[in-house]
Motif scaffolding. Sequence first.
Motif, PDB file in Angstrom:
ATOM      1  N   LYS A  65     -14.511  -7.095   5.468  1.00 43.41           N
ATOM      2  CA  LYS A  65     -13.457  -6.691   4.908  1.00 43.41           C
ATOM      3  C   LYS A  65     -13.039  -7.048   3.561  1.00 43.41           C
TER       4      LYS A  65
ATOM      5  N   LEU B 225     -19.885   2.187   3.381  1.00 43.80           N
ATOM      6  CA  LEU B 225     -18.688   1.628   2.700  1.00 43.80           C
ATOM      7  C   LEU B 225     -17.478   2.643   3.365  1.00 43.80           C
TER       8      LEU B 225
ATOM      9  N   TYR C 286     -13.462   3.396   2.441  1.00 38.25           N
ATOM     10  CA  TYR C 286     -12.387   3.237   1.555  1.00 38.25           C
ATOM     11  C   TYR C 286     -11.075   3.158   2.518  1.00 38.25           C
ATOM     12  N   PRO C 287      -9.948   2.744   1.849  1.00 42.66           N
ATOM     13  CA  PRO C 287      -8.731   2.597   2.733  1.00 42.66           C
ATOM     14  C   PRO C 287      -8.069   4.111   2.985  1.00 42.66           C
ATOM     15  N   ASN C 288      -8.594   5.230   2.232  1.00 43.63           N
ATOM     16  CA  ASN C 288      -8.120   6.676   2.417  1.00 43.63           C
ATOM     17  C   ASN C 288      -9.002   7.211   3.464  1.00 43.63           C
TER      18      ASN C 288
ATOM     19  N   THR D 242     -12.127   7.530   3.485  1.00 48.89           N
ATOM     20  CA  THR D 242     -13.437   8.190   2.902  1.00 48.89           C
ATOM     21  C   THR D 242     -14.729   7.191   3.250  1.00 48.89           C
ATOM     22  N   GLU D 243     -15.518   7.704   3.691  1.00 52.94           N
ATOM     23  CA  GLU D 243     -16.891   6.750   4.029  1.00 52.94           C
ATOM     24  C   GLU D 243     -18.071   7.278   3.250  1.00 52.94           C
TER      25      GLU D 243
ATOM     26  N   CYS E 200     -12.180   0.868  -8.051  1.00 45.84           N
ATOM     27  CA  CYS E 200     -11.239   1.221  -6.990  1.00 45.84           C
ATOM     28  C   CYS E 200     -10.355   2.058  -7.449  1.00 45.84           C
ATOM     29  N   ASP E 201     -10.055   3.250  -6.630  1.00 46.57           N
ATOM     30  CA  ASP E 201      -9.079   4.325  -6.933  1.00 46.57           C
ATOM     31  C   ASP E 201      -7.977   4.167  -6.249  1.00 46.57           C
ATOM     32  N   ALA E 202      -7.862   3.305  -4.919  1.00 44.98           N
ATOM     33  CA  ALA E 202      -7.126   3.124  -4.085  1.00 44.98           C
ATOM     34  C   ALA E 202      -6.641   1.749  -3.870  1.00 44.98           C
ATOM     35  N   LYS E 203      -5.533   1.267  -3.557  1.00 40.51           N
ATOM     36  CA  LYS E 203      -5.249  -0.269  -3.157  1.00 40.51           C
ATOM     37  C   LYS E 203      -5.129  -0.191  -1.725  1.00 40.51           C
TER      38      LYS E 203
ATOM     39  N   TYR F 272     -10.923  -2.363   1.746  1.00 35.94           N
ATOM     40  CA  TYR F 272     -12.243  -1.563   2.059  1.00 35.94           C
ATOM     41  C   TYR F 272     -13.208  -2.436   2.892  1.00 35.94           C
TER      42      TYR F 272
END
Length: 153
Positions: free
Chosen positions: A43, A70, A72-74, A76-77, A92-95, A98
């Motif tokens: 992580k 991989l 993502y925080p939202n 998405t895989e 990165c498009d989201a804080k 990951y």
Amino acid sequence: MIINKKVGIILLGGLLLIVFLINLSNASLSSLTVPAGDEINQKINLDVNDRVVIEFKILGTKNNFVSFSLFYPNATEINFGEIGELNYNFMCDAKGEYQLNFVNNDMNESKLVTLNLDVEHYILGMPQMLFLAVVIVVIFLAGLAARVLSGPM
């Protein structure tokens, strides 16, 4: 004598600043052992606009493949499937957190993964190191201008 003392203090401050800037680097090289029939998650916390480079390679086995994903925080895989090495970069498009997921589907032997993870933070659209270098130069020039404008001492 006073000038030499000032120069010494400035040089010491500069050296401390260089050591501080070197420590800001977020590149890491690590080795992970994924046991047979198991998985390992790595992580990392990232901010928006961070640029990330993920490189890894599977070493020393007959079947040099793991399943890699991989997350993502939202939620998405990105599933890369069964691969033996990877060189992937993204912004990165989201804080948030990951997650790198390594799955060893081989039931007979463990896999050694050498992972190189490089994260470059951006401030005001500039790489963090470049931004800090510009700030240092501006502070130096402001100090130099203040010294020149203060007249002879």
